[in-house]
Design a protein around this motif. Structure first.
Motif, PDB file in Angstrom:
ATOM      1  N   GLU A   1       7.323   6.616  -2.984  1.00 55.73           N
ATOM      2  CA  GLU A   1       6.465   5.923  -3.939  1.00 55.73           C
ATOM      3  C   GLU A   1       6.794   4.433  -3.974  1.00 55.73           C
ATOM      4  OE1 GLU A   1       3.806   6.965  -5.782  1.00 55.73           O
ATOM      5  OE2 GLU A   1       3.989   8.706  -4.468  1.00 55.73           O
ATOM      6  N   ALA A   2       8.088   4.121  -3.803  1.00 53.16           N
ATOM      7  CA  ALA A   2       8.497   2.717  -3.795  1.00 53.16           C
ATOM      8  C   ALA A   2       7.882   2.001  -2.591  1.00 53.16           C
ATOM      9  CB  ALA A   2      10.020   2.618  -3.747  1.00 53.16           C
ATOM     10  N   TYR A   3       7.850   2.665  -1.443  1.00 52.69           N
ATOM     11  CA  TYR A   3       7.235   2.086  -0.239  1.00 52.69           C
ATOM     12  C   TYR A   3       5.744   1.848  -0.475  1.00 52.69           C
ATOM     13  CZ  TYR A   3       5.692   1.598   4.610  1.00 52.69           C
ATOM     14  OH  TYR A   3       5.125   1.139   5.778  1.00 52.69           O
ATOM     15  N   LYS A   4       5.101   2.803  -1.161  1.00 54.04           N
ATOM     16  CA  LYS A   4       3.678   2.657  -1.482  1.00 54.04           C
ATOM     17  C   LYS A   4       3.463   1.447  -2.391  1.00 54.04           C
ATOM     18  CE  LYS A   4      -0.238   5.132  -3.517  1.00 54.04           C
ATOM     19  NZ  LYS A   4      -0.702   6.402  -4.120  1.00 54.04           N
ATOM     20  N   THR A   5       4.375   1.239  -3.344  1.00 50.54           N
ATOM     21  CA  THR A   5       4.285   0.092  -4.240  1.00 50.54           C
ATOM     22  C   THR A   5       4.351  -1.222  -3.462  1.00 50.54           C
ATOM     23  OG1 THR A   5       5.339   1.350  -6.018  1.00 50.54           O
ATOM     24  CG2 THR A   5       5.343  -1.049  -6.240  1.00 50.54           C
ATOM     25  N   LEU A   6       5.235  -1.256  -2.461  1.00 51.99           N
ATOM     26  CA  LEU A   6       5.354  -2.455  -1.628  1.00 51.99           C
ATOM     27  C   LEU A   6       4.051  -2.728  -0.879  1.00 51.99           C
ATOM     28  CD1 LEU A   6       8.903  -1.870  -0.124  1.00 51.99           C
ATOM     29  CD2 LEU A   6       8.284  -3.578  -1.806  1.00 51.99           C
ATOM     30  N   LEU A   7       3.454  -1.676  -0.327  1.00 55.62           N
ATOM     31  CA  LEU A   7       2.202  -1.852   0.406  1.00 55.62           C
ATOM     32  C   LEU A   7       1.077  -2.310  -0.525  1.00 55.62           C
ATOM     33  CD1 LEU A   7       1.916   1.046   3.028  1.00 55.62           C
ATOM     34  CD2 LEU A   7       2.623  -1.317   3.356  1.00 55.62           C
ATOM     35  N   MET A   8       1.073  -1.784  -1.760  1.00 56.22           N
ATOM     36  CA  MET A   8       0.059  -2.212  -2.732  1.00 56.22           C
ATOM     37  C   MET A   8       0.150  -3.716  -2.966  1.00 56.22           C
ATOM     38  SD  MET A   8      -2.045   0.136  -3.913  1.00 56.22           S
ATOM     39  CE  MET A   8      -2.587  -0.626  -5.439  1.00 56.22           C
ATOM     40  N   GLU A   9       1.369  -4.219  -3.056  1.00 57.53           N
ATOM     41  CA  GLU A   9       1.574  -5.657  -3.283  1.00 57.53           C
ATOM     42  C   GLU A   9       1.067  -6.464  -2.090  1.00 57.53           C
ATOM     43  OE1 GLU A   9       3.232  -8.663  -5.881  1.00 57.53           O
ATOM     44  OE2 GLU A   9       2.779  -6.543  -6.142  1.00 57.53           O
TER      45      GLU A   9
ATOM     46  N   ASN B   1      -2.838  -6.370  -1.703  1.00 57.07           N
ATOM     47  CA  ASN B   1      -3.537  -6.807  -2.917  1.00 57.07           C
ATOM     48  C   ASN B   1      -4.673  -7.790  -2.637  1.00 57.07           C
ATOM     49  OD1 ASN B   1      -3.781  -7.085  -5.877  1.00 57.07           O
ATOM     50  ND2 ASN B   1      -3.028  -9.147  -5.513  1.00 57.07           N
ATOM     51  N   ASP B   2      -4.491  -8.673  -1.647  1.00 58.95           N
ATOM     52  CA  ASP B   2      -5.517  -9.692  -1.375  1.00 58.95           C
ATOM     53  C   ASP B   2      -6.286  -9.421  -0.089  1.00 58.95           C
ATOM     54  OD1 ASP B   2      -3.419 -10.084   0.294  1.00 58.95           O
ATOM     55  OD2 ASP B   2      -3.233 -12.241  -0.036  1.00 58.95           O
ATOM     56  N   GLY B   3      -6.205  -8.191   0.431  1.00 62.81           N
ATOM     57  CA  GLY B   3      -6.996  -7.849   1.607  1.00 62.81           C
ATOM     58  C   GLY B   3      -6.163  -7.671   2.863  1.00 62.81           C
ATOM     59  N   ALA B   4      -6.853  -7.621   4.004  1.00 61.43           N
ATOM     60  CA  ALA B   4      -6.211  -7.345   5.287  1.00 61.43           C
ATOM     61  C   ALA B   4      -4.968  -8.206   5.480  1.00 61.43           C
ATOM     62  CB  ALA B   4      -7.201  -7.599   6.424  1.00 61.43           C
TER      63      ALA B   4
ATOM     64  N   VAL C   1      -3.583   3.153   0.005  1.00 60.83           N
ATOM     65  CA  VAL C   1      -3.364   1.833  -0.607  1.00 60.83           C
ATOM     66  C   VAL C   1      -4.559   0.914  -0.363  1.00 60.83           C
ATOM     67  CG1 VAL C   1      -2.013  -0.286  -0.341  1.00 60.83           C
ATOM     68  CG2 VAL C   1      -0.848   1.908  -0.603  1.00 60.83           C
ATOM     69  N   ARG C   2      -5.081   0.935   0.849  1.00 62.34           N
ATOM     70  CA  ARG C   2      -6.211   0.064   1.216  1.00 62.34           C
ATOM     71  C   ARG C   2      -7.452   0.396   0.381  1.00 62.34           C
ATOM     72  NH1 ARG C   2      -9.813   0.937   5.072  1.00 62.34           N
ATOM     73  NH2 ARG C   2      -8.606   2.656   5.960  1.00 62.34           N
ATOM     74  N   LEU C   3      -7.754   1.689   0.235  1.00 60.79           N
ATOM     75  CA  LEU C   3      -8.928   2.106  -0.537  1.00 60.79           C
ATOM     76  C   LEU C   3      -8.764   1.784  -2.025  1.00 60.79           C
ATOM     77  CD1 LEU C   3      -9.766   5.564   1.104  1.00 60.79           C
ATOM     78  CD2 LEU C   3     -10.632   3.298   1.696  1.00 60.79           C
ATOM     79  N   THR C   4      -7.547   2.014  -2.534  1.00 60.92           N
ATOM     80  CA  THR C   4      -7.274   1.694  -3.946  1.00 60.92           C
ATOM     81  C   THR C   4      -7.398   0.199  -4.192  1.00 60.92           C
ATOM     82  OG1 THR C   4      -5.783   3.592  -4.153  1.00 60.92           O
ATOM     83  CG2 THR C   4      -5.557   1.847  -5.788  1.00 60.92           C
ATOM     84  N   SER C   5      -6.872  -0.601  -3.273  1.00 62.75           N
ATOM     85  CA  SER C   5      -6.951  -2.063  -3.413  1.00 62.75           C
ATOM     86  C   SER C   5      -8.398  -2.540  -3.368  1.00 62.75           C
ATOM     87  CB  SER C   5      -6.132  -2.744  -2.310  1.00 62.75           C
ATOM     88  OG  SER C   5      -4.780  -2.382  -2.389  1.00 62.75           O
ATOM     89  N   TYR C   6      -9.218  -1.882  -2.559  1.00 63.61           N
ATOM     90  CA  TYR C   6     -10.642  -2.219  -2.476  1.00 63.61           C
ATOM     91  C   TYR C   6     -11.331  -1.971  -3.818  1.00 63.61           C
ATOM     92  CZ  TYR C   6     -15.597  -1.529  -1.304  1.00 63.61           C
ATOM     93  OH  TYR C   6     -16.962  -1.567  -1.296  1.00 63.61           O
ATOM     94  N   LEU C   7     -11.043  -0.818  -4.447  1.00 64.06           N
ATOM     95  CA  LEU C   7     -11.628  -0.513  -5.756  1.00 64.06           C
ATOM     96  C   LEU C   7     -11.171  -1.517  -6.815  1.00 64.06           C
ATOM     97  CD1 LEU C   7     -11.314   3.388  -5.753  1.00 64.06           C
ATOM     98  CD2 LEU C   7     -13.410   2.052  -5.542  1.00 64.06           C
TER      99      LEU C   7
END
Length: 366
Positions: A141-149, A152-155, A185-191
């Motif tokens: 989950e921590a790794y997922k948090t890093l990817l979310m960060e 956050n601003d796209g590709a 993460v990519r789909l969530t960031s898009y939403l």
């Protein structure tokens, strides 16, 4: 990059290096320096969990690992041990010896396993293809948090991709696992980006689609969630309601819709947590007692509050049990209110309206 970000980045690189060199205490110390600079830094939190999981893999209990994290101190440099340079030996007089042809002798390992040196017995402290280390769910989950960060601003850029590769190795994430996590993460960031764009007055999200590399099939799959999100944004506010009685949820949803609120529902705490990946409620209504083996309302509340973005989101407990001990427990946990079933319609709407108004005032003040 400002001075604070540069310092944090430097300490993260040091921590990453020390983890790969199996110097977990030094890595801990680097992370503690980041916490001193920024107490809620998501990268530091993620690396902290990874270090603890590596210590658990060595047989150290989580409680002991957390204590070691607190005690770790950083030194400006990590000095290498000074090796004593052997003095050159005086040359001995050369004595002529007859030429002897050596006879090959098979080499047999006669050293018992128990007498091997510590260096021979030591196992790698970081994951490799041959020596995998068990990874905790928290570390994933921590790794997922890093990817979310990062997403956050796209590709992501080439520099960010290099950081991702380094983090993937540190967190022992396989290529297949990374692909699954990154897509989520990519789909969530898009939403999340749609929400930001909508509030700016944008109604065409093609630019966001390109920014987050959304395929045609992904767009088709996301349409129901996008529709729900836009409904929520056009309402007076969004409400997450959790209860294991579907009839009660149906009644609450209808009541809130008439009041101009968008309501999304869950019958378990686990389902509620999944919804939070893509939906951000303005307020939560939650029953206390759920059918076993599901988590209780109190357990859901604690997990909900552990997510940084929900620290100030109003939370109301609902229960048919008029017991002082439950009311006290809810208030001790920090819930904003406690309503009894059957819920009075006017009281519920008034409570929601008041809590949301207060929440928005506090956000504007900050």
């Amino acid at each position: 990059m400002n001075e604070l970000q540069k310092n944090i980045s430097d300490f993260l690189r040091l921590a990453d290096k020390e983890i790969k060199n199996a110097n977990l205490e030094q890595a801990m110390a680097c992370i503690n320096k980041i916490f001193a600079l920024e107490a809620k830094n998501v990268y530091a939190k993620a690396y902290r969990e990874r270090i603890i999981s590596l210590m658990e893999a060595k047989g150290i209990s989580r409680a002991d690992a957390e204590q070691k994290m607190l005690e770790a101190k950083f030194t400006e440099q990590f000095p290498e041990p000074i090796k004593e340079i052997p003095k050159p030996k005086a040359e001995e007089p050369k004595i002529a010896t007859p030429l002897i042809v050596p006879i090959p002798i098979p080499i047999i390992d006669t050293i018992p396993k128990k007498t091997q040196s510590a260096s021979q017995e030591r196992k790698p402290a970081i994951p490799t293809k041959h020596h995998p280390i068990k990874r905790s769910v928290v570390a994933s989950e921590a790794y997922k948090t890093l990817l979310m960060e990062i997403w956050n601003d796209g590709a992501i850029t080439s520099d960010e991709q290099s950081r991702v590769e380094s983090m993937r190795e540190t967190f022992a994430i396989t290529h297949d696992e990374h692909a699954i996590i990154e897509k989520d993460v990519r789909l969530t960031s898009y939403l999340n980006s749609i929400k930001v764009e909508w509030r700016k007055g944008v109604t065409n999200f093609d630019a966001s689609r390109k920014k987050f590399l959304i395929t045609d099939q992904e767009q088709i799959n996301l349409e129901p969630k996008v529709f729900q999100l836009l409904q929520s944004l056009q309402s007076n506010g969004s409400v997450l309601a959790l209860d294991d009685e579907i009839s009660f949820l149906t009644m609450i949803k209808g009541l809130l819709s008439e009041g101009g609120y968008y309501c999304f529902t869950a019958t378990t705490g686990e389902e509620g947590l999944q919804l939070l990946d893509t939906m951000t409620p303005d307020i939560v209504l939650c029953d206390i007692n759920f059918s076993k083996p599901n988590m209780s309302g109190f357990a859901f509340y604690e997990k909900f509050r552990s997510i940084d973005k929900f620290l100030a989101t109003p939370f109301i407990f609902l229960s048919a049990l008029d017991q002082d001990v439950l009311i006290r427990t809810g208030k001790k946990l920090g819930a904003d209110d406690y309503l009894l079933k059957p819920v009075d319609t006017e009281m519920l709407l008034a409570t929601i309206e008041g809590k949301l108004r207060r929440s928005r005032e506090l956000r504007r003040a900050n």
